[in-house]
Design a protein around this motif. Structure first.
Motif, short mmCIF file in Angstrom:
data_model
loop_
_atom_site.label_atom_id
_atom_site.label_comp_id
_atom_site.label_asym_id
_atom_site.label_seq_id
_atom_site.Cartn_x
_atom_site.Cartn_y
_atom_site.Cartn_z
N LEU A 193 14.43 -17.18 17.10
CA LEU A 193 15.70 -16.86 17.76
C LEU A 193 15.89 -17.58 19.09
O LEU A 193 16.88 -17.35 19.77
CB LEU A 193 15.80 -15.34 17.99
N VAL A 194 14.96 -18.44 19.47
CA VAL A 194 15.12 -19.21 20.71
C VAL A 194 16.40 -20.03 20.69
O VAL A 194 17.17 -20.03 21.67
CB VAL A 194 13.89 -20.09 20.96
N LEU A 212 25.72 -34.59 25.36
CA LEU A 212 25.76 -33.77 24.15
C LEU A 212 24.52 -34.01 23.30
O LEU A 212 23.92 -33.07 22.76
CB LEU A 212 27.02 -34.08 23.33
N LEU A 213 24.13 -35.27 23.16
CA LEU A 213 22.95 -35.60 22.37
C LEU A 213 21.69 -35.02 22.98
O LEU A 213 20.85 -34.44 22.28
CB LEU A 213 22.84 -37.12 22.25
N LEU A 220 19.21 -32.14 21.37
CA LEU A 220 17.78 -32.41 21.22
C LEU A 220 16.95 -31.32 21.89
O LEU A 220 15.89 -30.93 21.39
CB LEU A 220 17.44 -33.77 21.80
N ILE A 221 17.43 -30.84 23.03
CA ILE A 221 16.72 -29.74 23.70
C ILE A 221 16.68 -28.51 22.79
O ILE A 221 15.66 -27.82 22.68
CB ILE A 221 17.39 -29.41 25.04
N GLY A 222 17.83 -28.23 22.14
CA GLY A 222 17.85 -27.12 21.20
C GLY A 222 16.85 -27.31 20.08
O GLY A 222 16.15 -26.35 19.68
N GLY A 223 16.73 -28.54 19.56
CA GLY A 223 15.75 -28.81 18.52
C GLY A 223 14.32 -28.64 19.01
O GLY A 223 13.47 -28.05 18.33
N VAL A 224 14.06 -29.15 20.22
CA VAL A 224 12.72 -29.02 20.79
C VAL A 224 12.36 -27.55 21.01
O VAL A 224 11.23 -27.11 20.70
CB VAL A 224 12.62 -29.80 22.12
#
Length: 316
Positions: free
Chosen positions: A247-248, A283-284, A288-292
C-alpha cells in the motif's frame, strides 16, 4: 537468508527496469515535442527543430531511452522544462514533506486499525463488529477528495476547529511542529488505509483465534489480555506487514489528492502542477519514485516477514 535477499534484489532490479521503460515510452507517445513545450506554441518550426537537435530529442525513442538509462545510472533525473532546475533538486525540496505526511498517515492508520481489527475479531458478529464493519465499508467507498471536503466543511467551516488549508511551512517536520494545521490532511490520508488495515487485521486475527496455541493458552488459564497481546498480536500482524508494503504507492497516490485539496507543498502538488505545465521530466521522475517505493515496500515487507517467520525463507 543471503541468497533470498540477493534473489529479491535481482527481481526488483528487473521490475524497476520494466517500469522505467513503460513510463518513458508512454510519456513519449502522449507528449508533444519537448522543443514545442519549452519554447511555446508561438515558436517557429525551425527553432523547435533546432532545440530538439541540440538536446537529442530528434533521435529514435530507443536511443533516447538508453541515454535516459545512462542518466539514471549517474543519478541524473534530467532538468525541468518549465522551472529550469534539476529534477533531483526539485524532488529533494518537496520529498521530505510528502514523506512525513505519508508516514504520519500510515502511523495513524496502523494505530487505529490494529486494535480495532482485533476487537472486531474477539467480538465477532457482535453489535460492535457489525457497526464497525459497516462504517469501514462506507469509508472505503468514499473517495478521498470527498472525505476531505466533508472534513473541511464540518471541522473547519462549521465548527471552526481546524484550518481548511494545511501548513505552508517548508519544514519536513511540519506534521509535528504544526499538528493543528495538519490534522485534517493526515486524517484524510489515513482514513482509507484504516478501513483496509482493520478488515485485514480482523480476518487474520480470526484465523489465529482458531489455532491450537490460543486454545492451549486459554486452557492454561492465562488472562485474556495476556493472550491477545503476547500470543495473538504478533502472529496476526504478520500478514499486515506485507499489506503495508503493497500500500506504499497507494499512500503516494493519496498524497496527490490530499496535497492538492489542502494546498500542501509536497511532491503530489509538484506533480499536479507539472502535469498542467506538461513538464514531462518531472512527471517521469515522480512516476519512477512511485515504482521504486512500490518495489522497496514489497522488498522490505518480505524481509520483515521472513525475519519474523523463518519458515517463509525455506518455502521461497
Amino acid at each position: 537468508m543471503a541468497r533470498y535477499v540477493l534473489r529479491r534484489l535481482v527481481v526488483s532490479a528487473f521490475v524497476l527496469l520494466g517500469i522505467s521503460a513503460a513510463v518513458f515510452f508512454m510519456l513519449h507517445l502522449v507528449s508533444e515535442s519537448p522543443g514545442r513545450v519549452v519554447l511555446g506554441q508561438r515558436a517557429s518550426p525551425e527553432a523547435v527543430a533546432a532545440f530538439n537537435r541540440e538536446h537529442g530529442f530528434d533521435r529514435s525513442v530507443i536511443t533516447q531511452y538508453l541515454a535516459y538509462l545512462g542518466q539514471l545510472l549517474r543519478l541524473d533525473l534530467g532538468r525541468s522544462y518549465k522551472l529550469n532546475e534539476d529534477v533531483a533538486t526539485l524532488l529533494a525540496q518537496y520529498a521530505g514533506r510528502s514523506a512525513m505526511l505519508s508516514l504520519a498517515g500510515l502511523v495513524v492508520a496502523l494505530a487505529v486499525a490494529i486494535p480495532l481489527g482485533i476487537l472486531q475479531a474477539v467480538r465477532r458478529n457482535s453489535l460492535v463488529d457489525r457497526a464497525t464493519t459497516a462504517v469501514s465499508y462506507v469509508l472505503y467507498a468514499t473517495p478521498s477528495f470527498l472525505l476531505g471536503l466533508l472534513l473541511i466543511a464540518i471541522f473547519s467551516q462549521a465548527l471552526g476547529l481546524f484550518p481548511a488549508e494545511a501548513s505552508q511551512s517548508h519544514s519536513p517536520w511540519v506534521v509535528f511542529t504544526d499538528p493543528w494545521a495538519m490534522a485534517l490532511p493526515v486524517t484524510t490520508l489515513a482514513a482509507g488505509s484504516i478501513t483496509v488495515f482493520a478488515q485485514y487485521q480482523r480476518s487474520s486475527a480470526l484465523d489465529q483465534l482458531g489455532q491450537d496455541y490460543i486454545r492451549v493458552a486459554r486452557a492454561k488459564g492465562l488472562p485474556e489480555r495476556l493472550i491477545l497481546l503476547r500470543h495473538l498480536l504478533r502472529n496476526a500482524c504478520l500478514p499486515l506487514i506485507t499489506l503495508v508494503g503493497t500500500l506504499v504507492p497507494t499512500l503516494l497516490a493519496g498524497n496527490l489528492i490530499v496535497e492538492s485539496l489542502f494546498n500542501y507543498p509536497g511532491l503530489g502538488l509538484l506533480f499536479l502542477n507539472s502535469l498542467h505545465r506538461e513538464d514531462y521530466p518531472v512527471l517521469l521522475a515522480y512516476t519512477l519514485i512511485g515504482g521504486v517505493l512500490t518495489v522497496a515496500g514489497n522488498f522490505v515487507a518480505d524481509l520483515l516477514v521472513a525475519a519474523a517467520d523463518r519458515r517463509i525463507e525455506l518455502r521461497k
